[in-house]
Design a protein around this motif. Structure first.
Motif, PDB file in Angstrom:
ATOM      1  N   ASN A   1      10.124  -1.161   3.463  1.00  0.00           N
ATOM      2  CA  ASN A   1      10.837  -1.972   2.471  1.00  0.00           C
ATOM      3  C   ASN A   1      11.717  -3.013   3.147  1.00  0.00           C
ATOM      4  OD1 ASN A   1      10.168  -1.202  -0.250  1.00  0.00           O
ATOM      5  ND2 ASN A   1      11.175   0.759   0.095  1.00  0.00           N
ATOM      6  N   GLU A   2      12.457  -2.580   4.155  1.00  0.00           N
ATOM      7  CA  GLU A   2      13.382  -3.493   4.834  1.00  0.00           C
ATOM      8  C   GLU A   2      12.630  -4.585   5.594  1.00  0.00           C
ATOM      9  OE1 GLU A   2      16.627  -3.478   4.295  1.00  0.00           O
ATOM     10  OE2 GLU A   2      16.161  -1.842   2.910  1.00  0.00           O
ATOM     11  N   LEU A   3      11.491  -4.245   6.172  1.00  0.00           N
ATOM     12  CA  LEU A   3      10.696  -5.228   6.907  1.00  0.00           C
ATOM     13  C   LEU A   3      10.175  -6.302   5.961  1.00  0.00           C
ATOM     14  CD1 LEU A   3       9.391  -6.043   9.619  1.00  0.00           C
ATOM     15  CD2 LEU A   3       7.429  -4.602   8.996  1.00  0.00           C
ATOM     16  N   TYR A   4       9.603  -5.898   4.838  1.00  0.00           N
ATOM     17  CA  TYR A   4       9.061  -6.859   3.880  1.00  0.00           C
ATOM     18  C   TYR A   4      10.180  -7.688   3.230  1.00  0.00           C
ATOM     19  CZ  TYR A   4       4.471  -4.509   4.039  1.00  0.00           C
ATOM     20  OH  TYR A   4       3.266  -3.995   4.424  1.00  0.00           O
TER      21      TYR A   4
ATOM     22  N   THR B   1       0.817  -1.205   0.000  1.00  0.00           N
ATOM     23  CA  THR B   1       0.000   0.000   0.000  1.00  0.00           C
ATOM     24  C   THR B   1       0.858   1.266   0.000  1.00  0.00           C
ATOM     25  OG1 THR B   1      -0.111  -0.234   2.400  1.00  0.00           O
ATOM     26  CG2 THR B   1      -1.998  -1.019   1.139  1.00  0.00           C
ATOM     27  N   PRO B   2       0.562   2.227  -0.887  1.00  0.00           N
ATOM     28  CA  PRO B   2       1.357   3.464  -0.943  1.00  0.00           C
ATOM     29  C   PRO B   2       1.396   4.218   0.377  1.00  0.00           C
ATOM     30  CG  PRO B   2      -0.029   3.276  -2.883  1.00  0.00           C
ATOM     31  CD  PRO B   2      -0.458   2.185  -1.944  1.00  0.00           C
ATOM     32  N   VAL B   3       0.282   4.222   1.114  1.00  0.00           N
ATOM     33  CA  VAL B   3       0.251   4.985   2.358  1.00  0.00           C
ATOM     34  C   VAL B   3       1.254   4.444   3.373  1.00  0.00           C
ATOM     35  CG1 VAL B   3      -1.620   3.651   3.456  1.00  0.00           C
ATOM     36  CG2 VAL B   3      -1.274   6.057   4.078  1.00  0.00           C
ATOM     37  N   GLY B   4       1.510   3.136   3.343  1.00  0.00           N
ATOM     38  CA  GLY B   4       2.493   2.562   4.258  1.00  0.00           C
ATOM     39  C   GLY B   4       3.877   3.124   4.022  1.00  0.00           C
ATOM     40  N   TYR B   5       4.255   3.241   2.757  1.00  0.00           N
ATOM     41  CA  TYR B   5       5.574   3.786   2.418  1.00  0.00           C
ATOM     42  C   TYR B   5       5.621   5.288   2.670  1.00  0.00           C
ATOM     43  CZ  TYR B   5       6.320  -0.764   0.441  1.00  0.00           C
ATOM     44  OH  TYR B   5       6.445  -2.125   0.303  1.00  0.00           O
TER      45      TYR B   5
ATOM     46  N   ASP C   1       4.524 -15.019  -0.318  1.00  0.00           N
ATOM     47  CA  ASP C   1       4.335 -16.098  -1.289  1.00  0.00           C
ATOM     48  C   ASP C   1       3.607 -15.673  -2.553  1.00  0.00           C
ATOM     49  OD1 ASP C   1       5.324 -18.576   0.189  1.00  0.00           O
ATOM     50  OD2 ASP C   1       3.940 -17.740   1.662  1.00  0.00           O
ATOM     51  N   PHE C   2       3.187 -14.421  -2.624  1.00  0.00           N
ATOM     52  CA  PHE C   2       2.368 -13.981  -3.748  1.00  0.00           C
ATOM     53  C   PHE C   2       3.157 -13.180  -4.779  1.00  0.00           C
ATOM     54  CE2 PHE C   2      -0.742 -15.393  -0.831  1.00  0.00           C
ATOM     55  CZ  PHE C   2      -1.943 -15.542  -1.492  1.00  0.00           C
ATOM     56  N   GLY C   3       4.450 -13.126  -4.635  1.00  0.00           N
ATOM     57  CA  GLY C   3       5.261 -12.424  -5.614  1.00  0.00           C
ATOM     58  C   GLY C   3       6.646 -12.153  -5.071  1.00  0.00           C
ATOM     59  N   PRO C   4       7.609 -11.945  -5.956  1.00  0.00           N
ATOM     60  CA  PRO C   4       8.952 -11.583  -5.497  1.00  0.00           C
ATOM     61  C   PRO C   4       8.917 -10.238  -4.784  1.00  0.00           C
ATOM     62  CG  PRO C   4       8.756 -11.283  -7.869  1.00  0.00           C
ATOM     63  CD  PRO C   4       7.512 -11.965  -7.431  1.00  0.00           C
ATOM     64  N   PHE C   5       9.843 -10.023  -3.869  1.00  0.00           N
ATOM     65  CA  PHE C   5       9.902  -8.753  -3.151  1.00  0.00           C
ATOM     66  C   PHE C   5      10.040  -7.592  -4.132  1.00  0.00           C
ATOM     67  CE2 PHE C   5      12.714  -5.374  -1.555  1.00  0.00           C
ATOM     68  CZ  PHE C   5      11.866  -4.829  -0.596  1.00  0.00           C
ATOM     69  N   GLU C   6       9.266  -6.556  -3.909  1.00  0.00           N
ATOM     70  CA  GLU C   6       9.323  -5.366  -4.748  1.00  0.00           C
ATOM     71  C   GLU C   6       9.752  -4.174  -3.902  1.00  0.00           C
ATOM     72  OE1 GLU C   6       5.837  -4.574  -7.155  1.00  0.00           O
ATOM     73  OE2 GLU C   6       5.161  -6.638  -6.855  1.00  0.00           O
ATOM     74  N   TYR C   7      10.896  -3.603  -4.221  1.00  0.00           N
ATOM     75  CA  TYR C   7      11.324  -2.383  -3.536  1.00  0.00           C
ATOM     76  C   TYR C   7      10.475  -1.223  -4.035  1.00  0.00           C
ATOM     77  CZ  TYR C   7      14.193   1.446  -1.795  1.00  0.00           C
ATOM     78  OH  TYR C   7      14.626   2.578  -1.148  1.00  0.00           O
ATOM     79  N   LYS C   8       9.827  -0.512  -3.106  1.00  0.00           N
ATOM     80  CA  LYS C   8       8.943   0.591  -3.480  1.00  0.00           C
ATOM     81  C   LYS C   8       9.583   1.937  -3.160  1.00  0.00           C
ATOM     82  CE  LYS C   8       5.431  -1.973  -4.747  1.00  0.00           C
ATOM     83  NZ  LYS C   8       4.959  -2.018  -6.129  1.00  0.00           N
ATOM     84  N   GLN C   9       9.468   2.855  -4.092  1.00  0.00           N
ATOM     85  CA  GLN C   9       9.947   4.211  -3.846  1.00  0.00           C
ATOM     86  C   GLN C   9       9.078   4.892  -2.789  1.00  0.00           C
ATOM     87  OE1 GLN C   9      12.658   5.791  -5.146  1.00  0.00           O
ATOM     88  NE2 GLN C   9      13.211   3.888  -6.203  1.00  0.00           N
ATOM     89  N   VAL C  10       9.697   5.640  -1.929  1.00  0.00           N
ATOM     90  CA  VAL C  10       8.949   6.374  -0.903  1.00  0.00           C
ATOM     91  C   VAL C  10       8.298   7.598  -1.552  1.00  0.00           C
ATOM     92  CG1 VAL C  10       9.105   7.630   1.278  1.00  0.00           C
ATOM     93  CG2 VAL C  10      10.515   5.584   0.894  1.00  0.00           C
ATOM     94  N   PRO C  11       6.978   7.724  -1.474  1.00  0.00           N
ATOM     95  CA  PRO C  11       6.306   8.858  -2.127  1.00  0.00           C
ATOM     96  C   PRO C  11       6.696  10.204  -1.507  1.00  0.00           C
ATOM     97  CG  PRO C  11       4.744   7.128  -1.508  1.00  0.00           C
ATOM     98  CD  PRO C  11       6.028   6.812  -0.821  1.00  0.00           C
TER      99      PRO C  11
END
Length: 342
Positions: free
Chosen positions: A38-41, A26-30, A47-57
């Motif tokens: 990002n580091e926690l995830y 969720t964007p609001v989390g970032y 199991d639903f997808g490879p880890f995705e590093y998300k840019q901080v909005p």
């Protein structure tokens, strides 16, 4: 088991080597927690997808009002203008394209990318790369939520109760739109289809079960039929109390649900879903414990969920998303405790 095998086993009530885990990025989390999320995830992959590093909005000036608070208006592809007051959280309709049903005769639903198009080839390749993980589609369809995005709520409920020609025509137009989307997702070869419609409050349904069965059930049957023929899984989300129609959803071919757990007695709900063979995505109480509770209370609730839903036996998995207002300590407690019970 790899991740894909693990999720499929859980959906079909087979024992798992460890309980599946699903993240919703969720964007609001970032926005609220930054790279800590990002580091926690990353530390505890799902199991639903490879880890995705998300840019901080980072908000721009045109996203802020005169007091420096977030405030935006956006028009979507259906021509609904939405107002947003909390970044990353669903807005509310500000301008309805069909506030007057007299406009329906000229209304045109959006189009989809074509199967074989450049976008399709990109999506298809993503599916191929996803195969070690369970590939749940993004949003595959909604009916009441789309109706209420196009028309004011009171119009939708009154028109459904009266069975007007216009509300039925609009609902069928929406179904036809999602039929095309389903064909697209079948061609991509996703593992599961994610649908959602909110039919309940915290205590009861928003409409009678009989009205739901006459208006919505045949339309969902129409949407689900090609998915069932293809042997794919159907996942359904509905906020609020929808116990009276869970058996109907199972009858329609739904394999799993993502419910609002605090709307139910957890013990009785777990027993009922297991009796129906309706798997459950376990979303730890967002409105109370995750927002206002302590890390200790989060840990205790995860333990209860694990035991009550007999998660090691299949039939459920943990679902995690960071909503607005979650203390990061509670997110850490949630993810780390889930890791212990997996």
């Amino acid at each position: 088991m790899n991740s894909r095998e693990r999720v499929n086993a859980a959906i079909h009530f087979k024992p798992v080597d460890k309980v599946p885990l699903q993240y919703n990025y969720t964007p609001v989390g970032y926005f609220e927690h930054g790279d800590k999320l990002n580091e926690l995830y990353k530390a505890y992959p799902d199991d639903f997808g490879p880890f995705e590093y998300k840019q901080v909005p980072v908000l721009t000036r045109n996203q802020l009002d005169e007091n420096g608070n977030y405030h935006e208006f956006k028009k979507d592809e259906w021509d609904t203008v939405w107002e947003y007051r909390i970044y990353g959280i669903a807005g509310i309709p500000h301008i309805y394209p069909l506030s007057d049903m007299g406009k329906l005769k000229d209304y045109i639903v959006p189009s989809h990318p074509d199967i074989g198009s450049e976008q399709f080839l990109i999506d298809k390749q993503q599916a191929v790369e996803h195969k070690k993980n369970y590939y749940l589609s993004r949003f595959a369809g909604t009916i009441i939520e789309k109706l209420k995005a196009l028309c004011p709520d009171e119009n939708v409920y009154c028109d459904m109760a009266e069975g007007t020609k216009e509300i039925n025509q609009l609902a069928d137009m929406i179904v036809e739109y999602y039929e095309k989307k389903i064909q697209y997702l079948l061609a991509i070869d996703v593992d599961g289809f994610y649908f959602g419609d909110d039919y309940g409050t915290e205590k009861s349904m928003l409409l009678s079960p009989s009205l739901w069965r006459s208006f919505f059930k045949p339309r969902w049957e129409r949407l689900f039929e090609p998915i069932k023929k293809a042997g794919k899984n159907i996942h359904f989300h509905s906020c609020g109390y929808v116990l009276p129609i869970l058996e109907d959803l199972k009858e329609l071919g739904v394999h799993s649900i993502w419910p609002q757990l605090p709307a139910y007695d957890m013990v009785e709900f777990a027993k009922y879903c297991r009796s129906l063979k309706l798997a459950v995505a376990i979303h730890t109480d967002r409105a109370n414990v995750m927002t206002f509770g302590t890390p200790s209370q989060v840990k205790d609730l995860v333990k209860k969920e694990y035991e009550v839903f007999r998660m090691q036996e299949g039939g459920s998995w943990f679902y995690v998303e960071a909503d607005n207002g979650f203390p990061f300590e509670n997110m850490e407690a949630l993810v780390e405790t889930i890791a212990q019970y997996r």
